[in-house]
Design an enzyme around this catalytic site. Structure first.
Site, PDB file in Angstrom:
ATOM      1  CG  HIS A 143      -8.776  -2.934  -2.478  1.00  0.00           C
ATOM      2  ND1 HIS A 143      -9.722  -2.253  -3.213  1.00  0.00           N
ATOM      3  CD2 HIS A 143      -8.620  -2.240  -1.325  1.00  0.00           C
ATOM      4  CE1 HIS A 143     -10.112  -1.177  -2.537  1.00  0.00           C
ATOM      5  NE2 HIS A 143      -9.475  -1.156  -1.385  1.00  0.00           N
ATOM      6  CD  GLU A 170      -9.677   6.382   0.373  1.00  0.00           C
ATOM      7  OE1 GLU A 170      -8.580   6.171  -0.182  1.00  0.00           O
ATOM      8  OE2 GLU A 170      -9.795   6.966   1.458  1.00  0.00           O
ATOM      9  CG  ASN A 219     -12.290  -0.569   3.680  1.00  0.00           C
ATOM     10  OD1 ASN A 219     -12.714  -0.962   4.763  1.00  0.00           O
ATOM     11  ND2 ASN A 219     -11.136   0.049   3.547  1.00  0.00           N
ATOM     12  CG  ASP A 277      -2.060   0.988   1.094  1.00  0.00           C
ATOM     13  OD1 ASP A 277      -3.213   0.550   0.975  1.00  0.00           O
ATOM     14  OD2 ASP A 277      -1.794   2.223   1.080  1.00  0.00           O
TER      15      ASP A 277
HETATM   16  P1  AMP Z   1      -9.805   1.495   0.187  1.00  0.00           P
HETATM   17  O1  AMP Z   1     -10.081   2.697   1.041  1.00  0.00           O
HETATM   18  O2  AMP Z   1     -10.140   0.205   0.882  1.00  0.00           O
HETATM   19  O3  AMP Z   1     -10.390   1.618  -1.183  1.00  0.00           O
HETATM   20  O4  AMP Z   1      -8.224   1.451   0.052  1.00  0.00           O
HETATM   21  C1  AMP Z   1      -7.516   1.906  -1.056  1.00  0.00           C
HETATM   22  C2  AMP Z   1      -6.060   1.808  -0.703  1.00  0.00           C
HETATM   23  O5  AMP Z   1      -5.303   1.945  -1.896  1.00  0.00           O
HETATM   24  C3  AMP Z   1      -5.561   2.895   0.243  1.00  0.00           C
HETATM   25  O6  AMP Z   1      -5.034   2.278   1.421  1.00  0.00           O
HETATM   26  C4  AMP Z   1      -4.484   3.626  -0.552  1.00  0.00           C
HETATM   27  O7  AMP Z   1      -3.396   4.032   0.229  1.00  0.00           O
HETATM   28  C5  AMP Z   1      -4.095   2.576  -1.580  1.00  0.00           C
HETATM   29  N1  AMP Z   1      -3.535   3.078  -2.817  1.00  0.00           N
HETATM   30  C6  AMP Z   1      -4.030   4.072  -3.599  1.00  0.00           C
HETATM   31  N2  AMP Z   1      -3.261   4.238  -4.687  1.00  0.00           N
HETATM   32  C7  AMP Z   1      -2.258   3.337  -4.591  1.00  0.00           C
HETATM   33  C8  AMP Z   1      -1.129   3.014  -5.403  1.00  0.00           C
HETATM   34  N3  AMP Z   1      -0.875   3.657  -6.542  1.00  0.00           N
HETATM   35  N4  AMP Z   1      -0.306   2.013  -4.995  1.00  0.00           N
HETATM   36  C9  AMP Z   1      -0.548   1.366  -3.840  1.00  0.00           C
HETATM   37  N5  AMP Z   1      -1.598   1.612  -3.038  1.00  0.00           N
HETATM   38  C10 AMP Z   1      -2.435   2.598  -3.400  1.00  0.00           C
END
Ligand code: AMP
Length: 124
Positions: free
Chosen positions: A108, A103, A95, A33
């Site tokens: 994932h 987000e 999530n 992450d």
């Molecule tokens: P969620 O809120 O469950 O959708 O989590 C999305 C996650 O993706 C967050 O923890 C972000 O920090 C992570 N994230 C977003 N962009 C990237 C990226 N380019 N590489 C790795 N992780 C990412």
């Protein structure tokens, strides 16, 4: 439930943007992450275009479901968190949707650990 092909994880899967890869097989990719919430924080995603767990559980092929489940266990082992590698425990987070705090609209799972994580959910 339509899939947005321009989400950030779709771009990672198409290699349009880089990731810090931990593990990959035919159906799954795991990477660190970018904004870790603990000492260890990795994401495990299916390669197929699934928005969330509702989509995946209804529409994924059995091979994809098995591969994702196996990969979750394999990745915890690789990062040293599973009981097979004498880890101290960890947390999976998935999530889903707005209230779930999702987000990125590509399914994932977060694998988080490497330190005590406290209570499961803290109310705002
Ligand atoms: P969620 O809120 O469950 O959708 O989590 C999305 C996650 O993706 C967050 O923890 C972000 O920090 C992570 N994230 C977003 N962009 C990237 C990226 N380019 N590489 C790795 N992780 C990412």
């Amino acid at each position: 439930m339509s899939y947005d092909r321009n989400n950030i994880f779709a771009k990672i899967l198409r290699k349009e943007i880089p990731c810090d890869k931990i593990y990959e097989n035919d159906h799954v990719l795991a990477f660190k992450d970018i904004n870790p919430q603990a000492k260890i924080h990795v994401l495990v995603i299916p390669k197929g275009a699934y928005v969330n767990m509702d989509d995946f559980s209804q529409n994924a092929k059995n091979d994809e479901i098995v591969a994702l489940t196996r990969a979750l266990g394999e990745v915890t082992k690789i990062v040293g968190l599973s009981s097979y590698s004498e880890g101290k425990g960890y947390r999976y987070i998935g999530n889903n949707g707005p209230d779930g705090g999702q987000e990125v609209p590509h399914l994932h799972f977060h694998i988080i650990g490497g330190e005590p994580l406290g209570r499961m959910v803290s109310k705002k």
